[in-house]
Design an enzyme around this catalytic site. Structure first.
Site, PDB file in Angstrom:
ATOM      1  N   HIS A  54      21.939 -53.549  -7.732  1.00  0.00           N
ATOM      2  CA  HIS A  54      21.540 -52.929  -6.471  1.00  0.00           C
ATOM      3  C   HIS A  54      20.790 -53.955  -5.626  1.00  0.00           C
ATOM      4  O   HIS A  54      20.398 -55.016  -6.133  1.00  0.00           O
ATOM      5  CB  HIS A  54      20.662 -51.687  -6.718  1.00  0.00           C
ATOM      6  CG  HIS A  54      19.345 -51.980  -7.360  1.00  0.00           C
ATOM      7  ND1 HIS A  54      19.075 -51.718  -8.694  1.00  0.00           N
ATOM      8  CD2 HIS A  54      18.210 -52.511  -6.858  1.00  0.00           C
ATOM      9  CE1 HIS A  54      17.841 -52.064  -8.969  1.00  0.00           C
ATOM     10  NE2 HIS A  54      17.286 -52.563  -7.889  1.00  0.00           N
TER      11      HIS A  54
HETATM   12  P1  TYD Z   1      16.562 -48.759 -11.485  1.00  0.00           P
HETATM   13  O1  TYD Z   1      15.719 -49.387 -10.423  1.00  0.00           O
HETATM   14  O2  TYD Z   1      17.964 -48.383 -11.143  1.00  0.00           O
HETATM   15  O3  TYD Z   1      16.566 -49.712 -12.761  1.00  0.00           O
HETATM   16  P2  TYD Z   1      17.457 -51.008 -13.087  1.00  0.00           P
HETATM   17  O4  TYD Z   1      17.857 -51.619 -11.791  1.00  0.00           O
HETATM   18  O5  TYD Z   1      16.587 -51.878 -13.901  1.00  0.00           O
HETATM   19  O6  TYD Z   1      18.627 -50.583 -13.897  1.00  0.00           O
HETATM   20  O7  TYD Z   1      15.788 -47.492 -12.059  1.00  0.00           O
HETATM   21  C1  TYD Z   1      16.242 -46.810 -13.196  1.00  0.00           C
HETATM   22  C2  TYD Z   1      15.723 -45.374 -13.126  1.00  0.00           C
HETATM   23  O8  TYD Z   1      14.300 -45.362 -13.139  1.00  0.00           O
HETATM   24  C3  TYD Z   1      16.154 -44.652 -11.868  1.00  0.00           C
HETATM   25  O9  TYD Z   1      16.496 -43.328 -12.228  1.00  0.00           O
HETATM   26  C4  TYD Z   1      14.931 -44.631 -11.006  1.00  0.00           C
HETATM   27  C5  TYD Z   1      13.791 -44.697 -11.991  1.00  0.00           C
HETATM   28  N1  TYD Z   1      12.634 -45.449 -11.480  1.00  0.00           N
HETATM   29  C6  TYD Z   1      11.463 -44.776 -11.170  1.00  0.00           C
HETATM   30  O10 TYD Z   1      11.356 -43.542 -11.297  1.00  0.00           O
HETATM   31  N2  TYD Z   1      10.378 -45.509 -10.733  1.00  0.00           N
HETATM   32  C7  TYD Z   1      10.434 -46.850 -10.573  1.00  0.00           C
HETATM   33  O11 TYD Z   1       9.418 -47.485 -10.152  1.00  0.00           O
HETATM   34  C8  TYD Z   1      11.672 -47.533 -10.871  1.00  0.00           C
HETATM   35  C9  TYD Z   1      11.801 -49.014 -10.711  1.00  0.00           C
HETATM   36  C10 TYD Z   1      12.734 -46.786 -11.325  1.00  0.00           C
END
Ligand code: TYD
Length: 148
Positions: A54
């Site tokens: 992303h």
């Molecule tokens: P995401 O940012 O997509 O993680 P990555 O890019 O490492 O795979 O986040 C994964 C999940 O966690 C998503 O459902 C959103 C949640 N999340 C939060 O609730 N708070 C946060 O600060 C972050 C970074 C993610």
């Protein structure tokens, strides 16, 4: 590369006694180029998993692999680069409009992230084609402005 780059933090140790270890202080407002509103960490990731996939429209982040090792691939309108983070005294600044993919997590990897804003799903672009369209629109517009 545009809007990202490595930050080398201080590593305080003892020249006379290596076993004493190291201490890396990070002062918000000094070593981190934005006000920190949130931190989170990613861990227990299997080595075949790719996280991220992303970009963010406004968020600034610093990624620090405080234990183990992870590869971070960044793509933006101006280029692409892969950084291996394996040193707790090094941070990777990632500004807006960088598509990031984190891979090759070692079993013991802990990726610590400092962020400039609270969690906001609306700030994410999670579809790669949308990221390309968004970046092309934004940076082509900027180029036109600069030429005037
Ligand atoms: P995401 O940012 O997509 O993680 P990555 O890019 O490492 O795979 O986040 C994964 C999940 O966690 C998503 O459902 C959103 C949640 N999340 C939060 O609730 N708070 C946060 O600060 C972050 C970074 C993610």
């Amino acid at each position: 590369m545009y809007n990202c780059g490595l930050l080398r933090f201080r590593k305080i140790g003892s020249v006379s006694n290596e076993q004493f270890g190291y201490l890396t202080p990070i002062e918000f407002g000094a070593e981190i180029p934005f006000d920190v509103k949130r931190l989170y960490y990613i861990y227990n990731v299997a080595d075949d998993q790719i996280r991220g996939k992303h970009s963010h429209k406004k968020l600034h982040q610093v990624l620090i692999c405080v234990h183990g090792s992870v590869d971070v691939n960044l793509k933006n309108y101006f280029g692409e680069e892969t950084y291996t983070l394996d040193d707790p005294s090094v941070g990777l600044y990632v500004g807006p409009d960088n598509w990031r993919e984190m891979s090759n997590f070692t079993d013991d990897a802990v990726l610590f992230v400092l962020a400039s804003e609270k969690y906001d799903e609306d700030d994410y672009i999670r579809d790669y084609d949308s990221f390309i369209n968004y970046s092309e629109k934004k940076y082509q517009l900027k180029k036109k402005t600069l030429k005037k």
